[in-house]
Design an enzyme around this catalytic site. Structure first.
Site, PDB file in Angstrom:
ATOM      1  N   ASP A 177      21.481  51.061  40.449  1.00 56.45           N
ATOM      2  CA  ASP A 177      22.068  50.910  39.122  1.00 56.45           C
ATOM      3  C   ASP A 177      21.342  51.776  38.096  1.00 56.45           C
ATOM      4  O   ASP A 177      20.270  52.332  38.370  1.00 56.45           O
ATOM      5  CB  ASP A 177      21.984  49.445  38.678  1.00 56.45           C
ATOM      6  CG  ASP A 177      22.914  48.539  39.464  1.00 56.45           C
ATOM      7  OD1 ASP A 177      23.912  49.049  40.020  1.00 56.45           O
ATOM      8  OD2 ASP A 177      22.649  47.322  39.527  1.00 56.45           O
ATOM      9  N   TYR A 179      12.631  47.312  48.676  1.00 57.04           N
ATOM     10  CA  TYR A 179      12.451  47.548  47.245  1.00 57.04           C
ATOM     11  C   TYR A 179      11.117  46.963  46.788  1.00 57.04           C
ATOM     12  O   TYR A 179      10.567  46.043  47.411  1.00 57.04           O
ATOM     13  CB  TYR A 179      13.549  46.864  46.438  1.00 57.04           C
ATOM     14  CG  TYR A 179      14.885  47.560  46.431  1.00 57.04           C
ATOM     15  CD1 TYR A 179      15.246  48.424  45.389  1.00 57.04           C
ATOM     16  CD2 TYR A 179      15.812  47.352  47.447  1.00 57.04           C
ATOM     17  CE1 TYR A 179      16.482  49.049  45.372  1.00 57.04           C
ATOM     18  CE2 TYR A 179      17.053  47.984  47.440  1.00 57.04           C
ATOM     19  CZ  TYR A 179      17.376  48.829  46.396  1.00 57.04           C
ATOM     20  OH  TYR A 179      18.599  49.442  46.382  1.00 57.04           O
TER      21      TYR A 179
END
Length: 279
Positions: free
Chosen positions: A58, A119
């Site tokens: 994003d 992540y």
């Protein structure tokens, strides 16, 4: 496709000034758009060769170990291969780098062949705030955080579940995922790094999980609360999607070359959870 070569790209970027990975209408700056434009320019092609990425990030999210692939005509690859990496370095803006270009093994798909993505989310509870040199990569949380309580809560989220309570739903997409690792460590500099690894992630999943853990860490909720939210299967208004700048895609994992094609087929199948029982 004898006339086409699939090329794997390993890349990284600072997401601060990007409107995410994927190309968008309206001229917004994206990582995909920058790389595709650069690739078209340095190969002197009239065609835009479209990239497929392991994980679409994003706006504001960073990547250190992103992977993508592109299908190039064999003659283009043969002509430009020796100097393509250096030419891309000269053409790309400084907040995105391609580190490696190589012919992908048979069956490779950057997105569907992946077996996990890892992540990191970085946050500090320093009462003075974030080091100015790290302000685009570390979230400031203005309450003291109990890392042990956050790790206790994290353990209740591991495994295969329907993560609908922690995802932004997309029409026709499953929210079933296998969360392989979720753990937090406070470094000597006071920065807390959460490591989050799963076979795949649905939209906003990592940032929602971190939002729930922060609520535990600062004492607003007990360590059993995130698992209760997960079991309920619906969004809880207390679960906040934390800001994107603390999040970095660190690494993407793939199986052995001979398993790539099978994994690609498997990943395209819509997942369901095992039945709890009959009748």
């Amino acid at each position: 496709m004898s006339g086409v070569v699939r090329v794997r790209l390993d890349l990284s970027y600072d997401g601060t000034e990007f409107s995410g990975w994927a190309k968008q209408a309206g001229g917004r700056r994206t990582v995909q758009g920058e790389i595709e434009d650069a690739l078209r320019t340095v190969t002197r092609s009239a065609t835009t060769y479209e990239l497929t990425v392991a994980g679409r990030t994003d706006a504001g999210v960073h990547a250190r170990g992103q992977v993508a692939h592109v299908d190039l005509p064999r003659e283009v690859w043969a002509e430009h291969r020796p100097k393509l990496l250096k030419r891309l370095a000269g053409r790309l803006p400084k907040d995105v780098r391609v580190w490696a270009l190589r012919e992908a093994p048979e069956g490779f798909d950057a997105r569907f062949s992946a077996i996990w993505r890892r992540y990191a989310y970085r946050v500090t509870d320093n009462p003075g705030g974030v080091d100015p040199l790290l302000r685009c990569h570390v979230l400031w949380h203005d309450w003291p955080l109990d890392v042990d309580a956050m790790n206790e809560a994290a353990r209740g989220l591991l495994g295969e579940h329907d993560f609908a309570a922690y995802c932004k739903r997309r029409e026709g997409a499953t929210t079933i995922r296998t969360l392989q690792r979720l753990s937090l460590v406070r470094g000597d500099d006071g920065i807390i790094t959460a490591t989050v690894r799963a076979d795949a992630f649905c939209h906003n999943m990592v940032r929602s999980l971190i939002g729930a853990l922060l609520f535990v860490g600062d004492g607003h909720r007990t360590p059993d609360w995130p698992a209760k939210v997960l079991a309920a299967g619906v969004r809880d208004s207390a679960v906040h999607v934390v800001r994107p700048h603390g999040l970095t895609l660190e690494e993407v994992g793939y199986p052995a070359d001979e398993l790539l094609a099978a994994r690609s087929v498997e990943a395209r199948n819509k997942r369901t959870l095992p039945s709890a029982g009959c009748c």
